[in-house]
Motif scaffolding. Structure first.
Motif, PDB file in Angstrom:
ATOM      1  N   THR A  82     -29.083  31.258 -42.931  1.00 14.50           N
ATOM      2  CA  THR A  82     -29.772  30.259 -42.116  1.00 14.50           C
ATOM      3  C   THR A  82     -28.813  29.377 -41.329  1.00 14.50           C
ATOM      4  O   THR A  82     -29.172  28.874 -40.267  1.00 14.50           O
ATOM      5  CB  THR A  82     -30.691  29.380 -42.988  1.00 14.50           C
ATOM      6  N   ASP A  97     -28.736  30.182 -35.218  1.00 18.36           N
ATOM      7  CA  ASP A  97     -28.816  29.016 -34.339  1.00 18.36           C
ATOM      8  C   ASP A  97     -29.329  29.334 -32.936  1.00 18.36           C
ATOM      9  O   ASP A  97     -29.384  28.462 -32.081  1.00 18.36           O
ATOM     10  CB  ASP A  97     -27.446  28.337 -34.248  1.00 18.36           C
ATOM     11  N   ASP A 144     -32.093  32.267 -30.545  1.00 23.26           N
ATOM     12  CA  ASP A 144     -33.068  33.360 -30.594  1.00 23.26           C
ATOM     13  C   ASP A 144     -32.363  34.708 -30.695  1.00 23.26           C
ATOM     14  O   ASP A 144     -32.840  35.610 -31.383  1.00 23.26           O
ATOM     15  CB  ASP A 144     -33.965  33.326 -29.364  1.00 23.26           C
ATOM     16  N   VAL A 204     -31.308  35.280 -34.315  1.00 29.53           N
ATOM     17  CA  VAL A 204     -32.479  35.618 -35.144  1.00 29.53           C
ATOM     18  C   VAL A 204     -32.897  37.052 -34.874  1.00 29.53           C
ATOM     19  O   VAL A 204     -33.176  37.821 -35.811  1.00 29.53           O
ATOM     20  CB  VAL A 204     -33.644  34.631 -34.863  1.00 29.53           C
ATOM     21  N   VAL A 219     -35.872  33.017 -41.631  1.00 31.69           N
ATOM     22  CA  VAL A 219     -36.235  32.659 -40.257  1.00 31.69           C
ATOM     23  C   VAL A 219     -37.278  31.546 -40.260  1.00 31.69           C
ATOM     24  O   VAL A 219     -37.187  30.593 -39.478  1.00 31.69           O
ATOM     25  CB  VAL A 219     -36.738  33.902 -39.483  1.00 31.69           C
ATOM     26  N   ALA A 220     -38.257  31.633 -41.162  1.00 28.56           N
ATOM     27  CA  ALA A 220     -39.274  30.585 -41.249  1.00 28.56           C
ATOM     28  C   ALA A 220     -38.643  29.245 -41.619  1.00 28.56           C
ATOM     29  O   ALA A 220     -39.027  28.198 -41.079  1.00 28.56           O
ATOM     30  CB  ALA A 220     -40.333  30.976 -42.278  1.00 28.56           C
ATOM     31  N   VAL A 265     -35.567  28.269 -40.955  1.00 24.10           N
ATOM     32  CA  VAL A 265     -34.838  27.774 -39.783  1.00 24.10           C
ATOM     33  C   VAL A 265     -35.814  27.216 -38.746  1.00 24.10           C
ATOM     34  O   VAL A 265     -35.604  26.136 -38.188  1.00 24.10           O
ATOM     35  CB  VAL A 265     -33.968  28.893 -39.170  1.00 24.10           C
ATOM     36  N   ARG A 266     -36.892  27.959 -38.503  1.00 28.00           N
ATOM     37  CA  ARG A 266     -37.872  27.523 -37.491  1.00 28.00           C
ATOM     38  C   ARG A 266     -38.547  26.209 -37.895  1.00 28.00           C
ATOM     39  O   ARG A 266     -38.783  25.355 -37.066  1.00 28.00           O
ATOM     40  CB  ARG A 266     -38.932  28.602 -37.263  1.00 28.00           C
ATOM     41  N   SER A 267     -38.840  26.057 -39.193  1.00 27.30           N
ATOM     42  CA  SER A 267     -39.486  24.815 -39.634  1.00 27.30           C
ATOM     43  C   SER A 267     -38.541  23.637 -39.556  1.00 27.30           C
ATOM     44  O   SER A 267     -38.953  22.530 -39.221  1.00 27.30           O
ATOM     45  CB  SER A 267     -40.048  24.969 -41.045  1.00 27.30           C
ATOM     46  N   VAL A 312     -36.062  23.359 -37.392  1.00 29.89           N
ATOM     47  CA  VAL A 312     -35.886  23.073 -35.976  1.00 29.89           C
ATOM     48  C   VAL A 312     -37.092  22.311 -35.465  1.00 29.89           C
ATOM     49  O   VAL A 312     -36.978  21.345 -34.716  1.00 29.89           O
ATOM     50  CB  VAL A 312     -35.666  24.379 -35.164  1.00 29.89           C
ATOM     51  N   GLY A 313     -38.295  22.705 -35.905  1.00 27.35           N
ATOM     52  CA  GLY A 313     -39.515  22.010 -35.495  1.00 27.35           C
ATOM     53  C   GLY A 313     -39.518  20.581 -35.992  1.00 27.35           C
ATOM     54  O   GLY A 313     -39.989  19.670 -35.294  1.00 27.35           O
TER      55      GLY A 313
END
Length: 83
Positions: A38, A42, A44, A47, A70-71, A73-75, A77-78
């Motif tokens: 993770t 950093d 797309d 990933v 990935v989830a 990292v995405r959470s 970042v969100g």
């Protein structure tokens, strides 16, 4: 290590013991650190490359772990964007 190496008869037990001790010392001297993919996801492109490699391997457990990475990292970042 080839099986023939393991079955070879030891002709000099003292030397074999010394070699085994050297390997034990070398193995104890290795220090490792934790690593998480993770930290490297950093972009797309990163990933995408990660998921392509995991799906190419085809191991369902590895795929599940990668999707969780990935989830995560995405959470995170969100969460940064929402703050």
């Amino acid at each position: 290590m080839p099986a023939s190496f393991c079955r070879r008869q030891v002709t000099n037990p003292g030397k074999a013991t010394m070699i085994a001790e050297v390997w034990r010392v070398r193995l104890r001297a290795i220090e490792t650190t934790g690593w998480s993919p993770t930290a490297h996801l950093d972009s797309d492109a990163a990933v995408l490359a990660y998921l392509e490699a995991v799906f190419e391997d085809g191991d369902p457990a590895l795929i599940a772990a990668a999707l969780a990475d990935v989830a995560q990292v995405r959470s995170s970042v969100g969460a940064d964007v929402r703050d």
